[in-house]
Design a protein around this motif. Sequence first.
Motif, PDB file in Angstrom:
ATOM      1  N   ASP A  68       3.772   1.481  -1.392  1.00 13.48           N
ATOM      2  CA  ASP A  68       4.290   1.564  -2.767  1.00 13.48           C
ATOM      3  C   ASP A  68       3.228   2.110  -3.703  1.00 13.48           C
ATOM      4  O   ASP A  68       3.506   2.946  -4.571  1.00 13.48           O
ATOM      5  CB  ASP A  68       4.746   0.183  -3.207  1.00 13.48           C
ATOM      6  N   ASP A  69       1.966   1.671  -3.528  1.00 12.84           N
ATOM      7  CA  ASP A  69       0.871   2.179  -4.359  1.00 12.84           C
ATOM      8  C   ASP A  69       0.685   3.679  -4.161  1.00 12.84           C
ATOM      9  O   ASP A  69       0.423   4.415  -5.122  1.00 12.84           O
ATOM     10  CB  ASP A  69      -0.436   1.455  -4.010  1.00 12.84           C
ATOM     11  N   ARG A  70       0.825   4.140  -2.911  1.00  9.29           N
ATOM     12  CA  ARG A  70       0.672   5.580  -2.657  1.00  9.29           C
ATOM     13  C   ARG A  70       1.792   6.384  -3.312  1.00  9.29           C
ATOM     14  O   ARG A  70       1.559   7.485  -3.812  1.00  9.29           O
ATOM     15  CB  ARG A  70       0.620   5.847  -1.148  1.00  9.29           C
ATOM     16  N   ARG A  71       2.993   5.837  -3.298  1.00  4.10           N
ATOM     17  CA  ARG A  71       4.125   6.530  -3.951  1.00  4.10           C
ATOM     18  C   ARG A  71       3.929   6.647  -5.447  1.00  4.10           C
ATOM     19  O   ARG A  71       4.320   7.637  -6.064  1.00  4.10           O
ATOM     20  CB  ARG A  71       5.428   5.797  -3.653  1.00  4.10           C
ATOM     21  N   LYS A  72       3.318   5.631  -6.040  1.00  4.77           N
ATOM     22  CA  LYS A  72       3.139   5.607  -7.498  1.00  4.77           C
ATOM     23  C   LYS A  72       1.915   6.401  -7.943  1.00  4.77           C
ATOM     24  O   LYS A  72       1.774   6.695  -9.135  1.00  4.77           O
ATOM     25  CB  LYS A  72       2.985   4.156  -7.970  1.00  4.77           C
ATOM     26  N   ALA A  73       1.035   6.704  -7.013  1.00  6.96           N
ATOM     27  CA  ALA A  73      -0.205   7.415  -7.370  1.00  6.96           C
ATOM     28  C   ALA A  73       0.120   8.799  -7.915  1.00  6.96           C
ATOM     29  O   ALA A  73       1.035   9.475  -7.412  1.00  6.96           O
ATOM     30  CB  ALA A  73      -1.108   7.518  -6.172  1.00  6.96           C
ATOM     31  N   PRO A  74      -0.606   9.262  -8.949  1.00  5.30           N
ATOM     32  CA  PRO A  74      -0.335  10.603  -9.513  1.00  5.30           C
ATOM     33  C   PRO A  74      -0.677  11.707  -8.526  1.00  5.30           C
ATOM     34  O   PRO A  74      -1.504  11.554  -7.662  1.00  5.30           O
ATOM     35  CB  PRO A  74      -1.278  10.642 -10.739  1.00  5.30           C
ATOM     36  N   ARG A 133       0.821  -1.201   0.000  1.00  8.26           N
ATOM     37  CA  ARG A 133       0.000   0.000   0.000  1.00  8.26           C
ATOM     38  C   ARG A 133       0.863   1.264   0.000  1.00  8.26           C
ATOM     39  O   ARG A 133       0.513   2.263  -0.645  1.00  8.26           O
ATOM     40  CB  ARG A 133      -0.962  -0.027   1.195  1.00  8.26           C
TER      41      ARG A 133
END
Length: 202
Positions: free
Chosen positions: A196-202, A194
Amino acid sequence: MIAAEALTGLILAGGEGRRMGGRDKGLEPFEGLPLFAHASKRLEGRVDDILVSANRHQDAYALFGVRVIEDIESGFHGPLMGLYSALRAATTPWLLMLPCDTPLLPEDLVERMSTDIGDHPVAIAFDGERDHPTVALVSTALVEDLGAFLARGERKLGHWFARHDPKRIDFSNEREAFINLNSEEEKQRLELRRADDRRKAP
């Protein structure tokens, strides 16, 4: 829809946490909060009362402003005993049960469960592939029936629900919301993913 005033929320946190090294799973940290507090956030403002079923560390749970109850019978008899103890403690016509180890439950879980139950005495969450019987809305009028079931030595949550024609509430569009964390490794993996997903989010 069942009104908030007619609902008691229950968070099951009374297990032994064997796969978590014997630690109290509900108090294990996840994204800055104890695991059980993520379930509590789904209930706050949507139910009349919040109960936590805990058989140890009751004072730690009580610090979060919830009402803590213990199983009527000691010895870690499983979620069905936690449910029975809560049905006896509840003062509303309905009780919504959640597990302490499923931190991604849908934000609108209470609304969907209490709207879609219809005239059934029990509703359980269904993710499109499998039932999640620890996510259930139960009429508190069933307390004596459950007491009799337990007195016969029965302990299977699904077996008792099957007696009462449960309504399956479809959450197949949010299957990941029902991921439960049984071990430290599972908890760490989900936190890292999660983050990592937040870091990748625009």
